[in-house]
Design an enzyme around this catalytic site. Structure first.
Site, short mmCIF file in Angstrom:
data_model
loop_
_atom_site.label_atom_id
_atom_site.label_comp_id
_atom_site.label_asym_id
_atom_site.label_seq_id
_atom_site.Cartn_x
_atom_site.Cartn_y
_atom_site.Cartn_z
N GLY A 1 40.43 -39.35 103.82
CA GLY A 1 40.31 -40.81 103.72
C GLY A 1 41.47 -41.53 104.39
O GLY A 1 41.28 -42.55 105.06
N CYS B 1 48.31 -41.31 93.90
CA CYS B 1 49.35 -41.34 94.93
C CYS B 1 50.56 -42.14 94.49
O CYS B 1 51.66 -41.89 94.93
CB CYS B 1 48.81 -41.94 96.21
SG CYS B 1 47.12 -41.56 96.50
N SER C 1 35.87 -39.50 101.98
CA SER C 1 36.73 -38.33 101.79
C SER C 1 35.99 -37.28 100.97
O SER C 1 35.26 -37.61 100.04
CB SER C 1 38.01 -38.76 101.08
OG SER C 1 38.82 -37.64 100.82
C1 LIG Z 1 40.26 -45.87 97.91
C2 LIG Z 1 40.95 -44.71 98.55
N1 LIG Z 1 41.20 -44.73 99.87
C3 LIG Z 1 41.81 -43.70 100.49
C4 LIG Z 1 42.22 -42.59 99.80
C5 LIG Z 1 42.88 -41.46 100.53
O1 LIG Z 1 41.99 -40.41 100.73
P1 LIG Z 1 42.53 -38.93 101.07
O2 LIG Z 1 43.15 -38.42 99.81
O3 LIG Z 1 41.31 -38.16 101.46
O4 LIG Z 1 43.49 -39.08 102.19
C6 LIG Z 1 42.01 -42.53 98.41
C7 LIG Z 1 42.49 -41.36 97.63
O5 LIG Z 1 42.96 -41.48 96.53
C8 LIG Z 1 41.35 -43.62 97.77
O6 LIG Z 1 41.12 -43.62 96.46
#
Ligand SMILES: Cc1ncc(COP(=O)(O)O)c(C=O)c1O
Length: 395
Positions: free
Chosen positions: A66, A315, A191
């Site tokens: 993502g 995160c 993702s």
């Molecule tokens: C809304 C959103 N966007 C982007 C991401 C990032 O995705 P990835 O973990 O595959 O890099 C996340 C992951 O927590 C997400 O919840």
């Protein structure tokens, strides 16, 4: 109960991936039959993903997840459309959108961050007001990763197209979870690890004709949009997991929603409320604020009981800053700190929900007894009338 952070790899996806780690290990770009075998799996995956999104295979680009897809959409559109220097996004995006937007603002772009209402909804009229003749891209997430609010994507996309701006949506939390109406979407990020696929793989959908430049340059894989030898096993696993998620959606959505509603009913206590929209929300998401409690303490005490939840996005869970999403809804710092996110998944049962309902209230009570916030509030005979707008339960 933290499936918005990540999900376990489902056995069907693992089984589909396995041959591509050993027997079918070829490089999808090689001309010989080992390579062709891998290339065929890659193109079959692309066609299957296109089918799920009602798109053309040539509109699907596999990425590392993502974060890469969001970066590719924002930076890729900005660099391919240098005559248009304005970008619009929202205050509640994931950092995978907010941080490339900030980077772009330091590199010649102007970025507008739209507000949301107290439920986390973006008003399409605000998009209309913010769009200018040099707006290249509008990026609004499909569903918020913390509070689960589902945005009016089709209406926002329509406004963008009336003004000739591209519309990107971060659908990482929505893809495979709720039906997606793609009519007015130009770019979409998804993702794999959020839908029981492997980590480190994702996709970017870019509608045919969208002017976008690649983030990675090299061997020209993925029609030149994303160089680098393809992660064939990961892509095959992602595709299998996505196909199953779409197939099971009509059954899983109402099942998880019912469990979620039972959970919310059981864990809403005095001085607590549900964050996010009561109806326009992901069916598996519950996000509850408990006044006079620290979310981190709750997470750790629940962990001690074998219950995994989070305070916000995985995160940023190590950061001491309150969630930017909750502050954007109008919550105070201490209220944002006292919030918990529950995100159910396909393996959760009624027994799991009832277990949480039995464990959570005494923990909240114990923590409140120790709370400096509560004693201070009691001393000041504080009556929190301003919280009514959040559906606050008093007394
Ligand atoms: C809304 C959103 N966007 C982007 C991401 C990032 O995705 P990835 O973990 O595959 O890099 C996340 C992951 O927590 C997400 O919840």
């Amino acid at each position: 109960m933290d499936h918005a952070a990540t999900t376990p790899l489902r056995p069907e996806a693992l089984a589909a991936m396995k041959p591509y780690f050993d027997r079918r290990y070829g490089n999808a770009s090689s001309l010989h039959s080992f390579g062709q075998e891998a290339g065929e799996a890659l193109e079959e995956s692309r066609a299957a993903m296109a089918g799920l999104l009602k798109a053309k295979p040539s509109e699907i680009y596999f990425t590392s997840g993502g974060t890469e897809s969001d970066n590719a959409a924002l930076k890729g559109v900005a660099s391919a459309n240098r005559d248009k220097r304005h970008i619009i996004t929202t205050k509640i995006e994931h950092h995978a959108v907010l941080n490339p937007a900030e980077w772009l603002s330091k590199n010649g772009c102007e970025v507008t961050y739209l507000p949301v209402d107290r439920y986390g909804l973006v008003d399409p009229a605000d998009v209309d007001k913010a769009i200018k003749s040099d707006t290249a891209l509008v990026s609004v997430m499909w569903a918020n990763n913390e509070i689960g609010t589902i945005e009016p994507i089709n209406e926002i996309g329509k406004v963008c197209h009336e003004h000739g701006a591209y519309f990107h949506t971060d659908a990482v939390q929505a893809f495979g979870k709720i039906p997606l109406d793609m009519r007015n979407v130009d770019l979409l990020s998804a993702s794999s690890h959020k839908l029981y696929g492997p980590k480190g793989v994702g996709l970017l959908y870019a509608r045919e004709g969208v002017k976008i430049e690649p983030l990675l340059h090299g061997g020209g894989q993925e029609h030149g949009m994303r160089s680098g030898t393809e992660n064939v096993a990961g892509i095959v696993g992602f595709t299998k997991a996505a196909e199953l998620a779409f197939k099971e959606m009509p059954r899983e959505m109402p099942r998880q929603q019912k469990l979620r509603d039972r959970l919310v009913k059981g864990i809403l206590l005095d001085e607590s409320w549900l964050n996010g929209h009561p109806a326009k929300r992901l069916p598996h998401n519950a996000h509850v604020c408990y006044r006079f409690v620290e979310g981190e303490s709750l997470v750790l005490m629940l962990d001690g009981e074998g219950i995994a939840v989070s305070t916000g996005s995985a995160c940023s869970s190590k950061s001491l800053e309150p969630s930017h999403v909750l502050l954007s809804l109008g919550l105070k710092h201490e209220e944002a700190h006292g919030s918990l996110r529950f995100t159910l998944g396909r393996q959760n049962t009624k027994a799991d929900v009832d277990y949480v309902i039995s464990k959570l209230p005494p923990i909240v009570e114990r923590l409140r007894k120790l709370s400096p916030f509560k004693s201070a509030a009691e001393a000041a005979a504080f009556i929190p009338t301003e919280h009514d707008e959040h559906g606050h339960k008093h007394g």
